[in-house]
Design a protein around this motif. Structure first.
Motif, PDB file in Angstrom:
ATOM      1  N   PRO A 151      30.896 -15.868  40.057  1.00  0.00           N
ATOM      2  CA  PRO A 151      29.575 -15.921  40.686  1.00  0.00           C
ATOM      3  C   PRO A 151      29.109 -17.310  41.120  1.00  0.00           C
ATOM      4  CG  PRO A 151      29.540 -14.364  38.886  1.00  0.00           C
ATOM      5  CD  PRO A 151      30.886 -15.034  38.837  1.00  0.00           C
ATOM      6  N   ARG A 152      29.355 -18.350  40.313  1.00  0.00           N
ATOM      7  CA  ARG A 152      28.897 -19.685  40.714  1.00  0.00           C
ATOM      8  C   ARG A 152      29.679 -20.208  41.919  1.00  0.00           C
ATOM      9  NH1 ARG A 152      25.336 -22.484  37.478  1.00  0.00           N
ATOM     10  NH2 ARG A 152      26.109 -24.499  38.210  1.00  0.00           N
ATOM     11  N   GLN A 153      30.937 -19.811  42.041  1.00  0.00           N
ATOM     12  CA  GLN A 153      31.682 -20.190  43.232  1.00  0.00           C
ATOM     13  C   GLN A 153      31.075 -19.522  44.466  1.00  0.00           C
ATOM     14  OE1 GLN A 153      35.927 -19.750  43.172  1.00  0.00           O
ATOM     15  NE2 GLN A 153      36.161 -20.795  41.196  1.00  0.00           N
ATOM     16  N   ALA A 154      30.772 -18.230  44.337  1.00  0.00           N
ATOM     17  CA  ALA A 154      30.179 -17.513  45.460  1.00  0.00           C
ATOM     18  C   ALA A 154      28.835 -18.122  45.835  1.00  0.00           C
ATOM     19  CB  ALA A 154      30.011 -16.033  45.103  1.00  0.00           C
ATOM     20  N   ALA A 155      28.005 -18.428  44.835  1.00  0.00           N
ATOM     21  CA  ALA A 155      26.695 -19.025  45.105  1.00  0.00           C
ATOM     22  C   ALA A 155      26.844 -20.356  45.826  1.00  0.00           C
ATOM     23  CB  ALA A 155      25.923 -19.206  43.801  1.00  0.00           C
ATOM     24  N   THR A 156      27.782 -21.171  45.378  1.00  0.00           N
ATOM     25  CA  THR A 156      27.996 -22.480  45.992  1.00  0.00           C
ATOM     26  C   THR A 156      28.456 -22.339  47.433  1.00  0.00           C
ATOM     27  OG1 THR A 156      28.591 -23.401  43.831  1.00  0.00           O
ATOM     28  CG2 THR A 156      29.239 -24.667  45.763  1.00  0.00           C
ATOM     29  N   LEU A 157      29.377 -21.418  47.677  1.00  0.00           N
ATOM     30  CA  LEU A 157      29.866 -21.201  49.037  1.00  0.00           C
ATOM     31  C   LEU A 157      28.743 -20.738  49.961  1.00  0.00           C
ATOM     32  CD1 LEU A 157      32.643 -21.146  50.639  1.00  0.00           C
ATOM     33  CD2 LEU A 157      32.527 -18.673  50.340  1.00  0.00           C
ATOM     34  N   ARG A 160      26.116 -23.649  50.520  1.00  0.00           N
ATOM     35  CA  ARG A 160      26.668 -24.775  51.262  1.00  0.00           C
ATOM     36  C   ARG A 160      27.206 -24.374  52.634  1.00  0.00           C
ATOM     37  NH1 ARG A 160      26.433 -29.970  52.424  1.00  0.00           N
ATOM     38  NH2 ARG A 160      28.414 -31.103  52.357  1.00  0.00           N
ATOM     39  N   ASP A 161      28.092 -23.372  52.696  1.00  0.00           N
ATOM     40  CA  ASP A 161      28.802 -23.064  53.931  1.00  0.00           C
ATOM     41  C   ASP A 161      28.085 -22.050  54.821  1.00  0.00           C
ATOM     42  OD1 ASP A 161      30.756 -24.825  53.257  1.00  0.00           O
ATOM     43  OD2 ASP A 161      32.347 -23.355  52.943  1.00  0.00           O
ATOM     44  N   VAL A 162      27.202 -21.234  54.231  1.00  0.00           N
ATOM     45  CA  VAL A 162      26.449 -20.270  55.032  1.00  0.00           C
ATOM     46  C   VAL A 162      25.072 -20.818  55.382  1.00  0.00           C
ATOM     47  CG1 VAL A 162      25.454 -17.953  55.102  1.00  0.00           C
ATOM     48  CG2 VAL A 162      27.695 -18.317  54.040  1.00  0.00           C
ATOM     49  N   LEU A 163      24.342 -21.259  54.374  1.00  0.00           N
ATOM     50  CA  LEU A 163      22.987 -21.753  54.588  1.00  0.00           C
ATOM     51  C   LEU A 163      22.953 -23.226  54.980  1.00  0.00           C
ATOM     52  CD1 LEU A 163      21.311 -19.934  51.586  1.00  0.00           C
ATOM     53  CD2 LEU A 163      21.204 -19.287  54.000  1.00  0.00           C
ATOM     54  N   GLY A 164      24.026 -23.953  54.683  1.00  0.00           N
ATOM     55  CA  GLY A 164      24.118 -25.337  55.115  1.00  0.00           C
ATOM     56  C   GLY A 164      23.281 -26.314  54.328  1.00  0.00           C
ATOM     57  N   TYR A 165      22.943 -25.976  53.083  1.00  0.00           N
ATOM     58  CA  TYR A 165      22.161 -26.911  52.277  1.00  0.00           C
ATOM     59  C   TYR A 165      23.001 -28.146  51.937  1.00  0.00           C
ATOM     60  CZ  TYR A 165      18.015 -24.067  51.404  1.00  0.00           C
ATOM     61  OH  TYR A 165      16.838 -23.369  51.547  1.00  0.00           O
ATOM     62  N   PRO A 166      22.396 -29.318  51.917  1.00  0.00           N
ATOM     63  CA  PRO A 166      23.121 -30.534  51.526  1.00  0.00           C
ATOM     64  C   PRO A 166      23.584 -30.440  50.073  1.00  0.00           C
ATOM     65  CG  PRO A 166      21.017 -31.082  52.577  1.00  0.00           C
ATOM     66  CD  PRO A 166      21.000 -29.606  52.313  1.00  0.00           C
ATOM     67  N   LEU A 167      24.584 -31.234  49.741  1.00  0.00           N
ATOM     68  CA  LEU A 167      25.133 -31.229  48.387  1.00  0.00           C
ATOM     69  C   LEU A 167      24.062 -31.442  47.335  1.00  0.00           C
ATOM     70  CD1 LEU A 167      28.468 -33.241  48.771  1.00  0.00           C
ATOM     71  CD2 LEU A 167      28.254 -30.874  48.000  1.00  0.00           C
ATOM     72  N   LEU A 174      21.464 -25.338  41.408  1.00  0.00           N
ATOM     73  CA  LEU A 174      22.357 -24.818  40.376  1.00  0.00           C
ATOM     74  C   LEU A 174      22.330 -25.639  39.096  1.00  0.00           C
ATOM     75  CD1 LEU A 174      25.414 -23.905  42.648  1.00  0.00           C
ATOM     76  CD2 LEU A 174      23.640 -22.382  41.772  1.00  0.00           C
ATOM     77  N   ASP A 175      21.406 -26.602  39.026  1.00  0.00           N
ATOM     78  CA  ASP A 175      21.261 -27.447  37.828  1.00  0.00           C
ATOM     79  C   ASP A 175      22.590 -28.084  37.432  1.00  0.00           C
ATOM     80  OD1 ASP A 175      18.476 -27.036  37.370  1.00  0.00           O
ATOM     81  OD2 ASP A 175      18.943 -25.037  36.631  1.00  0.00           O
ATOM     82  N   THR A 176      23.229 -28.730  38.398  1.00  0.00           N
ATOM     83  CA  THR A 176      24.502 -29.379  38.140  1.00  0.00           C
ATOM     84  C   THR A 176      24.568 -30.666  38.947  1.00  0.00           C
ATOM     85  OG1 THR A 176      26.897 -28.995  38.041  1.00  0.00           O
ATOM     86  CG2 THR A 176      25.744 -28.121  39.962  1.00  0.00           C
ATOM     87  N   THR A 177      25.727 -31.268  39.036  1.00  0.00           N
ATOM     88  CA  THR A 177      25.889 -32.529  39.750  1.00  0.00           C
ATOM     89  C   THR A 177      26.555 -32.298  41.101  1.00  0.00           C
ATOM     90  OG1 THR A 177      28.095 -32.958  38.838  1.00  0.00           O
ATOM     91  CG2 THR A 177      26.177 -33.709  37.540  1.00  0.00           C
ATOM     92  N   GLU A 178      26.408 -33.259  41.994  1.00  0.00           N
ATOM     93  CA  GLU A 178      27.053 -33.156  43.291  1.00  0.00           C
ATOM     94  C   GLU A 178      28.572 -33.127  43.142  1.00  0.00           C
ATOM     95  OE1 GLU A 178      25.649 -35.808  46.356  1.00  0.00           O
ATOM     96  OE2 GLU A 178      23.612 -35.792  45.565  1.00  0.00           O
ATOM     97  N   THR A 179      29.097 -33.871  42.190  1.00  0.00           N
ATOM     98  CA  THR A 179      30.539 -33.862  41.946  1.00  0.00           C
ATOM     99  C   THR A 179      31.007 -32.479  41.535  1.00  0.00           C
ATOM    100  OG1 THR A 179      30.515 -36.191  41.286  1.00  0.00           O
ATOM    101  CG2 THR A 179      32.390 -34.868  40.579  1.00  0.00           C
ATOM    102  N   ALA A 180      30.229 -31.834  40.662  1.00  0.00           N
ATOM    103  CA  ALA A 180      30.590 -30.479  40.227  1.00  0.00           C
ATOM    104  C   ALA A 180      30.517 -29.503  41.401  1.00  0.00           C
ATOM    105  CB  ALA A 180      29.673 -30.027  39.103  1.00  0.00           C
ATOM    106  N   VAL A 181      29.522 -29.661  42.273  1.00  0.00           N
ATOM    107  CA  VAL A 181      29.407 -28.800  43.451  1.00  0.00           C
ATOM    108  C   VAL A 181      30.633 -28.953  44.336  1.00  0.00           C
ATOM    109  CG1 VAL A 181      28.144 -28.421  45.605  1.00  0.00           C
ATOM    110  CG2 VAL A 181      26.894 -28.682  43.467  1.00  0.00           C
ATOM    111  N   LYS A 182      31.064 -30.173  44.557  1.00  0.00           N
ATOM    112  CA  LYS A 182      32.251 -30.406  45.385  1.00  0.00           C
ATOM    113  C   LYS A 182      33.467 -29.682  44.819  1.00  0.00           C
ATOM    114  CE  LYS A 182      30.877 -34.978  47.146  1.00  0.00           C
ATOM    115  NZ  LYS A 182      31.207 -36.430  47.144  1.00  0.00           N
ATOM    116  N   GLY A 183      33.663 -29.788  43.505  1.00  0.00           N
ATOM    117  CA  GLY A 183      34.811 -29.127  42.883  1.00  0.00           C
ATOM    118  C   GLY A 183      34.725 -27.618  42.986  1.00  0.00           C
TER     119      GLY A 183
END
Length: 326
Positions: A151-157, A160-167, A174-183
Motif C-alpha cells: 500500500p505505501r508503494q501504491a500511495a507514493t506512486l 508522485r507520478d499521478v498527482l505530481g506532488y513534490p517529494l 506519509l510522515d517520512t523523509t524525502e530519501t525514504a520516498v525516493k526509495g
C-alpha cells in the motif's frame, strides 16, 4: 483559500466547511478508488476522510492548501483501512459448469469506475514530474497493478507520478523523509513497468500529439465495441474470439477465474453463452475506467458491467464485473 471561510468552518459552520471541501470531493473519491480498487470502499473512505477533516479542522494551520491537507487525510485513512484488512467479496457460484481457469486472480475486490464520475474534476495542473494523465491512471491495468503493490508503494506512486506532488509534500503526507520516498518510489516504479499500462505516456513532450490522436483512438474503440456487442448478444463465440489478440485475458471479478488466450476464452464463452441463449441478453454502451464498456442485462435483470481493453482493432482483455451496476 478564503481566511474568513476557514475561520467560520473552524468555529463549527458546516456550510463554510462544505465550501472548503466540496470542490475536492470528486477527485478525492478517485484517489481513494485508486488506493482501494473498489468504488464501494472508496465511497466509504471518502466519508471517513470528510469526518476526519471536520474533526481535525481546528488543528489545521494553513501551512499547505486545503486540497493537499485533504489528500493527506484521505491517503492515510486508506492506508489505515488496508492495514486493517480488505473486504474480500464472496466468490460467486456460476449457474453452469465452468471450464478450468488458466489461473485464479488475486484482485477479486476490483470494481469498475464510471466515466461519468470523471466529469467535472477540477482542473489542477500536475507537477512537472507527473507521469500519467487522469484517464491513463484510471484504466483497469493501472488500478490492478496498484492493488498488487504494498500500500505505501501504491500511495507514493499515486501522489508522485499521478498527482505530481513534490517529494517534500509526499514525505509530509506519509510522515517520512524525502530519501525514504525516493526509495519507495523506485521500488513502485520497478513493480509497475510501463508495459503494465497500455496507454501510459512516459514523457511530457509526447502529450500534445497523444491528445491530438484521441479522436482516432476513440473511433477505433467504438468500432471494436460495436462488433463485440453484435457478436456477444448473438451468442457468436467465434465472432467475439476473432476480435481478441492471441494473448488476451478474460476476467470476472469478484470471481477469481481468469482465462488466458483464445482457446481458454473460447471454452468459457461457449459454456457461458450456452447458458444465456434465449434469455434476452442485452448490452447498453457506456464507458468505465476511460475504456469502452457495457451494462448487461439478462431476462430484463441487471447482469453486471463489461469493460473492454482495446488496442488498435483488437481487444487485449474483457473484464466482466458481476454484482455491480451504474
Amino acid at each position: 483559500m478564503d481566511q474568513g471561510t476557514l475561520d467560520r468552518a473552524r468555529s463549527g459552520d458546516a456550510d463554510a466547511f462544505r465550501t472548503l471541501t466540496a470542490p475536492h470531493e470528486r477527485e478525492l473519491l478517485l484517489h481513494c478508488y485508486r488506493m482501494l480498487g473498489s468504488l464501494t470502499d472508496a465511497e466509504d473512505l471518502l466519508q471517513d476522510t470528510m469526518l476526519a477533516a471536520w474533526r481535525g479542522l481546528p488543528a489545521f494551520e494553513g501551512r499547505s492548501s486545503v486540497r493537499t491537507w485533504l489528500y493527506r487525510i484521505a491517503t492515510n485513512r486508506c492506508l489505515n483501512a488496508l492495514r486493517a484488512g480488505r473486504r474480500i467479496p464472496p466468490e460467486p457460484v456460476a449457474p453452469f459448469a465452468v471450464p478450468p481457469p488458466t489461473r485464479r486472480g488475486e484482485v477479486t475486490w476490483l470494481q469498475p469506475y464510471a466515466d461519468s464520475l470523471l466529469e467535472g474534476l477540477p482542473e489542477h495542473t500536475p507537477g512537472p514530474d507527473a507521469r500519467y494523465e487522469t484517464q491513463e491512471a484510471v484504466q483497469l491495468a493501472f488500478i490492478t497493478a496498484l492493488q498488487r503493490m504494498p500500500p505505501r508503494q501504491a500511495a507514493t506512486l499515486i501522489l508522485r507520478d499521478v498527482l505530481g506532488y513534490p517529494l517534500r509534500d509526499v514525505a509530509a503526507m506519509l510522515d517520512t523523509t524525502e530519501t525514504a520516498v525516493k526509495g519507495t518510489l523506485q521500488r513502485a516504479r520497478a513493480a509497475a513497468p510501463a508495459a503494465s499500462f497500455p496507454a501510459s505516456r512516459r514523457s511530457q513532450p509526447d502529450r500534445p500529439a497523444n491528445r491530438a490522436g484521441r479522436p482516432e483512438l476513440r473511433r477505433a474503440e467504438d468500432e471494436v465495441s460495436r462488433r463485440f456487442a453484435k457478436a456477444f448478444t448473438a451468442g457468436d463465440v467465434d465472432g467475439v474470439v476473432a476480435l481478441l489478440t492471441d494473448d488476451a485475458w478474460l476476467r470476472m471479478p469478484p470471481a477469481p477465474h481468469e482465462y488466458h488466450g483464445r482457446d481458454a476464452i473460447t471454452a468459457f464463452l461457449r459454456a457461458s453463452m450456452s447458458h444465456a441463449a434465449g434469455r434476452g441478453l442485452t448490452l447498453h454502451p457506456t464507458r468505465a475506467n476511460a475504456q469502452p464498456a457495457f451494462t448487461a442485462s439478462l431476462s430484463g435483470e441487471p447482469a453486471g458491467i463489461i469493460v473492454l481493453t482495446v488496442a488498435g482493432d483488437r481487444m487485449t482483455a474483457i473484464t466482466r464485473f458481476h454484482g455491480v451496476r451504474f
